[in-house]
Write an enzyme that holds these catalytic residues in place. Sequence first.
Site, PDB file in Angstrom:
ATOM      1  N   LYS A  11      30.233  31.792  52.553  1.00 11.75           N
ATOM      2  CA  LYS A  11      30.010  33.029  51.798  1.00 11.75           C
ATOM      3  C   LYS A  11      31.315  33.638  51.319  1.00 11.75           C
ATOM      4  CE  LYS A  11      28.082  35.545  54.952  1.00 11.75           C
ATOM      5  NZ  LYS A  11      28.023  34.676  56.121  1.00 11.75           N
ATOM      6  N   ARG A  86      21.791  42.301  56.507  1.00 14.14           N
ATOM      7  CA  ARG A  86      21.607  41.287  57.529  1.00 14.14           C
ATOM      8  C   ARG A  86      20.389  41.549  58.393  1.00 14.14           C
ATOM      9  NH1 ARG A  86      27.346  39.583  57.850  1.00 14.14           N
ATOM     10  NH2 ARG A  86      27.472  37.777  59.195  1.00 14.14           N
ATOM     11  N   ARG A 125      37.673  26.176  61.564  1.00 19.75           N
ATOM     12  CA  ARG A 125      38.269  27.445  61.149  1.00 19.75           C
ATOM     13  C   ARG A 125      38.919  28.150  62.343  1.00 19.75           C
ATOM     14  NH1 ARG A 125      34.497  31.776  58.195  1.00 19.75           N
ATOM     15  NH2 ARG A 125      33.935  32.436  60.266  1.00 19.75           N
ATOM     16  N   ARG A 131      40.219  33.372  64.154  1.00 17.39           N
ATOM     17  CA  ARG A 131      39.326  34.528  64.208  1.00 17.39           C
ATOM     18  C   ARG A 131      38.734  34.604  65.603  1.00 17.39           C
ATOM     19  NH1 ARG A 131      34.994  35.295  59.379  1.00 17.39           N
ATOM     20  NH2 ARG A 131      33.635  35.766  61.122  1.00 17.39           N
ATOM     21  N   ARG A 142      26.150  33.828  67.211  1.00 15.22           N
ATOM     22  CA  ARG A 142      26.046  34.260  65.807  1.00 15.22           C
ATOM     23  C   ARG A 142      24.975  33.457  65.069  1.00 15.22           C
ATOM     24  NH1 ARG A 142      31.853  33.257  64.546  1.00 15.22           N
ATOM     25  NH2 ARG A 142      31.378  33.533  62.352  1.00 15.22           N
TER      26      ARG A 142
HETATM   27  P1  ADP Z   1      30.037  35.340  59.533  1.00 18.90           P
HETATM   28  O1  ADP Z   1      29.015  35.310  58.452  1.00 18.90           O
HETATM   29  O2  ADP Z   1      30.886  34.102  59.561  1.00 18.90           O
HETATM   30  O3  ADP Z   1      29.484  35.663  60.890  1.00 18.90           O
HETATM   31  P2  ADP Z   1      31.164  37.917  58.600  1.00 18.90           P
HETATM   32  O4  ADP Z   1      32.585  38.139  58.268  1.00 18.90           O
HETATM   33  O5  ADP Z   1      30.178  38.065  57.494  1.00 18.90           O
HETATM   34  O6  ADP Z   1      31.138  36.445  59.228  1.00 18.90           O
HETATM   35  O7  ADP Z   1      30.708  38.883  59.787  1.00 18.90           O
HETATM   36  C1  ADP Z   1      31.433  38.945  60.993  1.00 18.90           C
HETATM   37  C2  ADP Z   1      30.727  39.883  61.980  1.00 18.90           C
HETATM   38  O8  ADP Z   1      30.709  41.229  61.465  1.00 18.90           O
HETATM   39  C3  ADP Z   1      29.253  39.568  62.281  1.00 18.90           C
HETATM   40  O9  ADP Z   1      29.083  38.581  63.266  1.00 18.90           O
HETATM   41  C4  ADP Z   1      28.757  40.949  62.724  1.00 18.90           C
HETATM   42  O10 ADP Z   1      29.142  41.218  64.046  1.00 18.90           O
HETATM   43  C5  ADP Z   1      29.507  41.914  61.839  1.00 18.90           C
HETATM   44  N1  ADP Z   1      28.739  42.249  60.604  1.00 18.90           N
HETATM   45  C6  ADP Z   1      29.065  41.893  59.334  1.00 18.90           C
HETATM   46  N2  ADP Z   1      28.154  42.348  58.451  1.00 18.90           N
HETATM   47  C7  ADP Z   1      27.205  43.000  59.177  1.00 18.90           C
HETATM   48  C8  ADP Z   1      25.989  43.674  58.853  1.00 18.90           C
HETATM   49  N3  ADP Z   1      25.544  43.756  57.588  1.00 18.90           N
HETATM   50  N4  ADP Z   1      25.279  44.240  59.864  1.00 18.90           N
HETATM   51  C9  ADP Z   1      25.704  44.159  61.131  1.00 18.90           C
HETATM   52  N5  ADP Z   1      26.827  43.538  61.512  1.00 18.90           N
HETATM   53  C10 ADP Z   1      27.584  42.950  60.556  1.00 18.90           C
END
Ligand code: ADP
Length: 188
Positions: A11, A86, A125, A131, A142
């Site tokens: 993404k 989400r 990664r 990270r 996740r």
């Molecule tokens: P990934 O898709 O690889 O898990 P992101 O950078 O999109 O990585 O998100 C990292 C973390 O940030 C998620 O695991 C969550 O804890 C938090 N997060 C991101 N976007 C949201 C959201 N819309 N609602 C709740 N938590 C979120």
Amino acid sequence: MLIMGAPGAGKGTQSTALAEAYSVPAISTGDIFRANIRNATELGVKIKALIEAGEYVSDDVTEAIVADRLAEEDCSSGFLLDGFPRTMHQVHFLDRHLSRQRRGLNAVVSLVVEPDELVARLLDRAQKEGRTDDNEDTIRRRMEVYAGQTAPLLFHYERQGLLVEVEGTGTVEEVRQRMLEAVAAHKA
Ligand code: ADP
């Protein structure tokens, strides 16, 4: 537009290309949260442990952040959200929020990658970027949270005729081409 996909689907990488192609800002809730953690803001301190455990930040906190960001000038003629919504609560929030402003979504891109490939990418990664949520236990969590809470949202957007599914395997450039063609065909 929205871009969706499991952790590791690409993404973040592809949202930059998509946002550039349509001259709109790419807004990643994950990036916003990580910046807050890095700068040890009040929010960052509150959410650090949650994110490192692979859990979602609460809907009300996340929705408030997105509402603020969408109110900024650069979003006036469009935006690309990466990682939001989400949860079903966030979906309804966004639908209401946009319709109040007489705006709406044009497309929801879903990057589709098979689970084994996702885990391999995230572990890779982890080594390169460090990270703190890219360790094996958190990755597993996740994936579970994504499958339980976020994957079902795709049906909502499919019913609305907004879903553009894109095969996310191949080189970054291949996926980019495929995605841009699919979005152009959808909007046409
Ligand atoms: P990934 O898709 O690889 O898990 P992101 O950078 O999109 O990585 O998100 C990292 C973390 O940030 C998620 O695991 C969550 O804890 C938090 N997060 C991101 N976007 C949201 C959201 N819309 N609602 C709740 N938590 C979120």
